[in-house]
Design a protein around this motif. Structure first.
Motif, PDB file in Angstrom:
ATOM      1  N   HIS A  93      99.294 -33.206  94.482  1.00 22.20           N
ATOM      2  CA  HIS A  93     100.257 -34.081  93.813  1.00 22.20           C
ATOM      3  C   HIS A  93     101.480 -33.334  93.297  1.00 22.20           C
ATOM      4  CE1 HIS A  93      97.171 -37.099  94.148  1.00 22.20           C
ATOM      5  NE2 HIS A  93      96.327 -36.354  93.471  1.00 22.20           N
ATOM      6  N   GLY A  94     101.515 -32.009  93.482  1.00 20.83           N
ATOM      7  CA  GLY A  94     102.662 -31.238  93.027  1.00 20.83           C
ATOM      8  C   GLY A  94     102.252 -29.911  92.434  1.00 20.83           C
ATOM      9  N   PRO A  95     103.214 -29.196  91.845  1.00 15.79           N
ATOM     10  CA  PRO A  95     102.930 -27.876  91.290  1.00 15.79           C
ATOM     11  C   PRO A  95     101.865 -27.921  90.198  1.00 15.79           C
ATOM     12  CG  PRO A  95     105.288 -28.279  91.403  1.00 15.79           C
ATOM     13  CD  PRO A  95     104.616 -29.584  91.693  1.00 15.79           C
ATOM     14  N   VAL A  96     101.134 -26.835  90.083  1.00 14.72           N
ATOM     15  CA  VAL A  96     100.097 -26.704  89.063  1.00 14.72           C
ATOM     16  C   VAL A  96     100.480 -25.585  88.107  1.00 14.72           C
ATOM     17  CG1 VAL A  96      97.673 -26.149  88.603  1.00 14.72           C
ATOM     18  CG2 VAL A  96      98.277 -27.550  90.596  1.00 14.72           C
ATOM     19  N   VAL A  97     100.577 -25.905  86.829  1.00 15.83           N
ATOM     20  CA  VAL A  97     100.773 -24.912  85.783  1.00 15.83           C
ATOM     21  C   VAL A  97      99.467 -24.837  85.004  1.00 15.83           C
ATOM     22  CG1 VAL A  97     102.097 -24.235  83.749  1.00 15.83           C
ATOM     23  CG2 VAL A  97     103.234 -25.418  85.646  1.00 15.83           C
ATOM     24  N   LEU A  98      98.812 -23.689  85.058  1.00 18.24           N
ATOM     25  CA  LEU A  98      97.492 -23.511  84.477  1.00 18.24           C
ATOM     26  C   LEU A  98      97.640 -22.806  83.137  1.00 18.24           C
ATOM     27  CD1 LEU A  98      94.468 -23.907  85.017  1.00 18.24           C
ATOM     28  CD2 LEU A  98      94.498 -21.775  86.327  1.00 18.24           C
ATOM     29  N   VAL A  99      97.212 -23.479  82.075  1.00 20.73           N
ATOM     30  CA  VAL A  99      97.412 -22.994  80.708  1.00 20.73           C
ATOM     31  C   VAL A  99      96.056 -22.688  80.084  1.00 20.73           C
ATOM     32  CG1 VAL A  99      98.424 -23.517  78.450  1.00 20.73           C
ATOM     33  CG2 VAL A  99      99.436 -24.510  80.541  1.00 20.73           C
ATOM     34  N   GLY A 100      95.910 -21.495  79.519  1.00 21.76           N
ATOM     35  CA  GLY A 100      94.662 -21.128  78.856  1.00 21.76           C
ATOM     36  C   GLY A 100      94.922 -20.613  77.458  1.00 21.76           C
ATOM     37  N   VAL A 119      98.238 -22.207  92.534  1.00 21.84           N
ATOM     38  CA  VAL A 119      98.710 -22.142  91.144  1.00 21.84           C
ATOM     39  C   VAL A 119     100.154 -21.657  91.126  1.00 21.84           C
ATOM     40  CG1 VAL A 119      98.339 -21.146  88.861  1.00 21.84           C
ATOM     41  CG2 VAL A 119      96.361 -21.656  90.330  1.00 21.84           C
ATOM     42  N   ASP A 120     101.033 -22.443  90.517  1.00 17.43           N
ATOM     43  CA  ASP A 120     102.445 -22.093  90.479  1.00 17.43           C
ATOM     44  C   ASP A 120     102.809 -21.227  89.292  1.00 17.43           C
ATOM     45  OD1 ASP A 120     104.140 -23.942  92.608  1.00 17.43           O
ATOM     46  OD2 ASP A 120     102.184 -24.744  92.062  1.00 17.43           O
ATOM     47  N   ARG A 121     102.077 -21.374  88.207  1.00 14.16           N
ATOM     48  CA  ARG A 121     102.319 -20.519  87.033  1.00 14.16           C
ATOM     49  C   ARG A 121     101.065 -20.483  86.175  1.00 14.16           C
ATOM     50  NH1 ARG A 121     106.549 -18.125  84.213  1.00 14.16           N
ATOM     51  NH2 ARG A 121     108.031 -18.919  85.756  1.00 14.16           N
ATOM     52  N   LEU A 122     100.818 -19.322  85.587  1.00 13.71           N
ATOM     53  CA  LEU A 122      99.759 -19.136  84.608  1.00 13.71           C
ATOM     54  C   LEU A 122     100.399 -18.975  83.234  1.00 13.71           C
ATOM     55  CD1 LEU A 122      97.751 -16.470  86.623  1.00 13.71           C
ATOM     56  CD2 LEU A 122      96.900 -18.763  86.076  1.00 13.71           C
ATOM     57  N   VAL A 123      99.858 -19.667  82.240  1.00 16.74           N
ATOM     58  CA  VAL A 123     100.380 -19.568  80.877  1.00 16.74           C
ATOM     59  C   VAL A 123      99.227 -19.196  79.948  1.00 16.74           C
ATOM     60  CG1 VAL A 123     101.563 -20.734  78.993  1.00 16.74           C
ATOM     61  CG2 VAL A 123     102.141 -21.314  81.365  1.00 16.74           C
ATOM     62  N   TYR A 124      99.386 -18.098  79.236  1.00 19.04           N
ATOM     63  CA  TYR A 124      98.393 -17.628  78.271  1.00 19.04           C
ATOM     64  C   TYR A 124      98.925 -17.862  76.867  1.00 19.04           C
ATOM     65  CZ  TYR A 124      96.222 -15.178  82.210  1.00 19.04           C
ATOM     66  OH  TYR A 124      95.614 -14.869  83.411  1.00 19.04           O
ATOM     67  N   ILE A 125      98.181 -18.615  76.062  1.00 23.81           N
ATOM     68  CA  ILE A 125      98.560 -18.826  74.665  1.00 23.81           C
ATOM     69  C   ILE A 125      97.622 -17.989  73.810  1.00 23.81           C
ATOM     70  CG2 ILE A 125      98.951 -20.483  72.813  1.00 23.81           C
ATOM     71  CD1 ILE A 125      99.348 -22.651  74.871  1.00 23.81           C
ATOM     72  N   SER A 126      98.116 -16.840  73.357  1.00 29.62           N
ATOM     73  CA  SER A 126      97.281 -15.866  72.643  1.00 29.62           C
ATOM     74  C   SER A 126      95.903 -15.801  73.289  1.00 29.62           C
ATOM     75  CB  SER A 126      97.158 -16.220  71.158  1.00 29.62           C
ATOM     76  OG  SER A 126      96.555 -15.150  70.457  1.00 29.62           O
ATOM     77  N   ALA A 127      95.895 -15.516  74.575  1.00 30.91           N
ATOM     78  CA  ALA A 127      94.673 -15.598  75.372  1.00 30.91           C
ATOM     79  C   ALA A 127      94.362 -14.249  76.009  1.00 30.91           C
ATOM     80  CB  ALA A 127      94.826 -16.666  76.456  1.00 30.91           C
ATOM     81  N   TRP A 128      93.104 -14.059  76.323  1.00 33.43           N
ATOM     82  CA  TRP A 128      92.647 -12.819  76.931  1.00 33.43           C
ATOM     83  C   TRP A 128      93.067 -12.767  78.402  1.00 33.43           C
ATOM     84  CZ3 TRP A 128      91.039  -9.085  73.878  1.00 33.43           C
ATOM     85  CH2 TRP A 128      90.492  -9.419  72.637  1.00 33.43           C
TER      86      TRP A 128
END
Length: 287
Positions: A93-100, A119-128
């Motif tokens: 269905h389109g790009p995937v931005v994976l947030v953890g 996966v088009d982008r990985l986003v880490y929010i104070s993540a390991w």
């Protein structure tokens, strides 16, 4: 590097002891600015979580200390496979931005290692995001972790983790000193009411196998994906010094594809109290 941009889906992966429920404020703000999002429940979380009668009120801590855990057999591979399945289903269905967030970083790293083309982008929010050490538990022995306030929370634990296969935390404690220490560690910028509301969406068990598994990023797969790190400067669970080390290690692994870094002055879970800011950062990533 994948450069698709239109109509992204933000796939949101929770951390230890939480579930898809934690992402509701961020999902609301994403929807208000026109974005799709999907919050994942990792295996054994959400409505599949275990809340024994002994954990309820009045509590029976002796009985709960030996209650077998349904999370004992869950591995990091199980978590990764569950999210890979979600990514495969949304990618058409389109790009995937994976947030953890937090421990969810180990899962999104595993997904990036497994299906980087989806996966088009990985986003880490104070993540390991492990590179030099295999797991969060190994990094917790390093100097950059010294400012963490997790150590004083040991009395919150119930049962023998080695026997149970999980870390088991009594988030329903009424001990005022423990509650104050927990708030200082994870959500110091919340009001007491907000903090108690957050505690009531937590689940007590988390798999030791997930926390100790080899979660290192691979340069030839994970390292090809655009990535963002959202630093939380008031974090006393995963201190900002450790966040900065994780960023530096990843950038050294793939110097031609460094982190895009953003900063918020909030606690480990306090970003959930400022969801519009989080959504605005995510929105800018797909312009």
């Amino acid at each position: 590097m994948n450069t698709r941009r239109a109509n992204p889906t933000f796939v949101l992966v929770h951390g230890s002891g939480t579930s898809s429920f934690m992402w509701a404020p961020v999902q609301r703000e994403l929807a208000l600015i026109g974005h799709r999002s999907l919050a994942v429940d990792l295996p054994g979380h959400g409505f599949d979580a275990q809340y024994p009668v002994a954990y309820q009120a009045p509590q029976d801590l002796d009985a709960w200390a030996v209650e077998p855990s349904t999370l004992a057999g869950v591995t990091l591979r199980d978590n990764v496979d569950a999210v890979v399945d979600v990514v495969r289903r949304v990618a058409p269905h389109g790009p995937v931005v994976l947030v953890g967030a937090s421990l969810g970083g180990t899962t999104i790293t595993g997904v990036g290692n497994t299906v980087p083309e989806l996966v088009d982008r990985l986003v880490y929010i104070s993540a390991w995001s492990c590179v030099q050490r295999t797991s969060p538990v190994e990094y917790m022995r390093e100097p950059e972790f010294a400012d963490s306030l997790l150590a004083p929370l040991a009395p919150l634990n119930v049962g023998d983790p080695a026997a149970l296969g999980v870390g088991r935390a009594n988030y329903r404690t009424a001990d005022p000193e423990l509650l104050a220490a927990l708030k200082a560690a994870v959500m110091a910028d919340a009001t007491d009411g907000q903090f108690r509301a957050f505690l009531n969406i937590l689940q007590p068990d988390e798999s030791l196998a997930v926390m100790t598994a080899d979660a290192r990023a691979q340069a030839d797969t994970w390292g090809t994906i655009a990535r963002t790190y959202i630093r939380l400067t008031d974090d006393r669970t995963l201190p900002v010094a450790m966040q900065d080390r994780l960023i530096a290690e990843a950038d050294a692994l793939t110097p031609d594809n460094p982190y895009d870094v953003h900063t918020m002055d909030t606690s480990h879970t306090g970003f959930l109290l400022r969801p519009a800011e989080v959504a605005a950062i995510l929105d800018r990533l797909v312009v």
